[in-house]
Structure formats: C-alpha cells, structure tokens
Design a protein around this motif. Sequence first.
Motif, short mmCIF file in Angstrom:
data_model
loop_
_atom_site.label_atom_id
_atom_site.label_comp_id
_atom_site.label_asym_id
_atom_site.label_seq_id
_atom_site.Cartn_x
_atom_site.Cartn_y
_atom_site.Cartn_z
N HIS A 8 11.73 117.85 3.75
CA HIS A 8 12.66 117.04 4.52
C HIS A 8 13.41 116.05 3.62
CE1 HIS A 8 13.35 113.30 7.06
NE2 HIS A 8 14.07 114.21 7.70
N GLN A 68 12.65 117.90 12.47
CA GLN A 68 12.80 116.69 11.68
C GLN A 68 14.14 116.01 11.99
OE1 GLN A 68 12.40 118.87 8.05
NE2 GLN A 68 10.26 118.29 7.76
N GLN A 111 14.66 123.88 13.60
CA GLN A 111 13.58 124.74 13.11
C GLN A 111 12.38 123.96 12.61
OE1 GLN A 111 16.03 128.73 11.60
NE2 GLN A 111 14.65 127.71 10.20
N GLN A 112 12.61 122.78 12.05
CA GLN A 112 11.50 122.05 11.44
C GLN A 112 11.14 120.78 12.21
OE1 GLN A 112 12.31 123.61 6.85
NE2 GLN A 112 12.15 121.43 7.19
N PHE A 169 17.17 121.55 10.00
CA PHE A 169 16.07 120.61 9.78
C PHE A 169 15.49 120.19 11.13
CE2 PHE A 169 17.93 119.79 5.52
CZ PHE A 169 16.78 119.80 4.76
N ALA A 224 15.99 127.12 3.73
CA ALA A 224 14.92 127.93 4.31
C ALA A 224 15.50 129.13 5.07
CB ALA A 224 14.07 127.08 5.24
N PHE A 270 19.63 122.56 2.92
CA PHE A 270 18.68 123.35 3.71
C PHE A 270 18.80 124.81 3.26
CE2 PHE A 270 17.07 125.93 7.11
CZ PHE A 270 15.97 125.22 7.57
N THR A 303 10.04 127.20 4.86
CA THR A 303 10.46 125.84 5.19
C THR A 303 10.87 125.13 3.91
OG1 THR A 303 8.23 124.92 4.94
CG2 THR A 303 8.86 125.69 7.15
#
Length: 414
Positions: free
Chosen positions: A396, A161, A158-159, A155, A405, A403, A393
Amino acid sequence: MNEATYDRVRLEQWRDGRASGRGFTRRDLMRLAAAVGVGTALGGGALGGGAAAGTARADGPIVKPLPPELFTVFGTNAETRWEALRDTGYLVPVDRFFVRNHTSTPIIDPAAYRLRLFGSGLRAPAEFSLDQLRRLPQETITAAVECAGNARSFFTTQQGQTVSGTAWKLGAIGVGRWQGVRLGTVLRAAGLRRDAVDVQPQGLDANFVSGGVDLGPVRRPLPVGKALDDVLLAWELNGAPLPPDHGAPLRVVVPSWIGISSIKWVGAIEVAAEPLFSPWNTQFYRLFGADHPADGTLIDEQVVKSAFELAWGATLPPARTTLTGRSWSANGPIRHVDVSTDGGTTWRRARATGPNLPNAWQRWRIDWTPAGTGPHTLIARATDVTGATHPATVPHNTLGYLFGAQVRHPVTVA
C-alpha cells in the motif's frame, strides 16, 4: 543512475548548500533528508516563468469532446475506456487518448510561443520559437505516456485500502507516435555547461493550488543524464499537430517514466549546476505509507500492467469469444502474457499480435469458450524481458501510485 538513486545525491548536495527549488521549504528538506539519512543546509534558487504571450484559458478544464462511450470523466481528467480501443490500431487515436490535467487546458498561440531556457547550467539564457525548434534535427518516437496513479482504484476495490487521488482503473495510459526534437539537442544548442546536473521543464498552464497553497507552475526535475538520453520535445502526435489537451504547441515526452515527467505546454526549462527540487518530486509522486520511509520513496518508472479491451462488468455470450488486450512495462518489451478465465485457478498463454516495442506495449488475443453462464473473473498476467510480472497484491501507499498487481476483471456470461 535512476532518479531514486539521484534523489540521495540531490539531498547530499542540499546539505552542502548547492541546490535550489521554489515551493520546497526548509521544513520539507529537513523531513526528506531525515528519511534518507543525510544532513542538510538550505540552498537558494529562483523559479523562472515561461513566456505566456498568446496564452488563453479554455471554457472548461478539457477542450476536446468527451463522449461517455469513450471516456470516464473525473473533473480535469478523462480516462480512456478500454472497450473503446478494441477496434483501433497499435496507437491510441487522439480522440480517445486519456487526459491528465492539474488545472485546465490552456490555449496557446503557436506564433507567439517561445521556449525559454535559463539557469546556472547554461552559458547564457536562450529562447526558441517553434519555427526555430523545427529547424533543428527532428526525431519520431513511439512511446507511452502513463499517469503514475493509473489503476489506483484497485488499491481500494481489490485490496480494501484507502488511497487519495483520481480513481483511475487502467485507462490513464496512451501510446502515441511523437515527433519533435530531442531535448538534448536543444540543451546543447542553448549552451549546456559541463557542470549541469538537473533539468526542470515547467508548464504554461495555470499555477497549481493545493490545500490553499500556490505551488506555482507544474514542474519536475530530471537528471541531466536522462534529459540527454531519450527525452523528446514534441509538437506532433500521431502525424498531426499536438491538440491543446495533449500539450500544444510543445510538450515533453519522457519514455518509460511516469507521466508527470512529460510536462505539457512546456514554456520554460531551468538547467542548473545544482540539484533542483519541486513539490512534484517531494510532496507528490513519492510512495508514502507504513511500507515506506517516513518521507516517502521517489518514483520514476512505471510497473508491469495488463488490460483487457473489454468493458468493466461486460456481458459476454455463452459461446466462443476472442478476448483481446494489451500489456506494457517500463522495463522493456513484454516476453509473454498468460490469461486466466477462472479467477487465477488455471492459466493459458495468449497469442501476441503486432509490434512489441520498448516504451510502448504488446497487443494479444486468446479464444475462450465459457464453461457455463454466470459471473466469471478474467485476469491477464504479463511477464516482461526482465522477468518482472504482476504479483497477487502490492504494498500500500497512501497516494495510490504504481498499482501493478493482477487486476481481476469481472464479466457475466449470459
């Protein structure tokens, strides 16, 4: 009925004063009920403790050796390194099986151990020694246990967050062969009533304290339908007695559900004719955040995931290489796995190897000859029997659960 649907049923019964749960306050109930749109009335209830005779605490939070080539250690938790599984079989060896503890591993004398069952869903309280449980019909299953937060770190990495909790990569999962007795068999032997609705195992490890509040022993309710379906009370892992870190002398194994449901060191089971709540299905193990209701969405089953049996940031030779990995899904067996070696631009189908069991995983392999040296990004994308796969993705949630993704695995060819 899955647990998310049953969550609403529980709350409706709370409204009528027919539910119980220690550590779950009137304020918790009001907030949770508001999120799912039901009225409330607080019911009573008591938490029964397990038999703690013969229980001692280990010197550290985890008993078994944790060599750095096998594990990444996070305090009371230890994540399996995927490169340590490359030359193993379908099952994860016990010495490489990940550890998820809320507190510290207790050491429990099997001879003194007793499993106590109590509550309004039984005709009378019951108690079983380990020997008595072993005299009941036994069963062996192959199943994964996976932390709900497995892959949580992505999270952030890669994202971009922010999430809270242990920063697992993909190693908070293990597939084992578990031997024991069906929970349903024990419930019936204990005198299960027809009006029982919830079953709540609780552990013999130390009480869990969060934010200075003692939340009591780790526990989480199951709908009675799930408890009677495929849940096992296990005393053996991979052909040997359970080790302390993995729940000795007895643990719950709930196939396809998140790991918190598979309570370790189970010492007591409350069986109730009214819904049960605990902090582990109200405060934790819910999805919170902007994409979810104000008081979260209850979770039970995991999502599709894939992992390479390869060190994170590994260096590979500029020659033909065989990439191996494993993919899994709570929905059932894996249909196929596609692999990209160029960050998702192109994909090739991997070759499945070995068993493809429901509630476990599929191993696979694919040959790769790098086009050049330097950094490369590997991605494995599995599709299960329902058609579910890895999105690019995922939404969140603040606690970093589920997770699923596509994980971008960096390597360097040199």
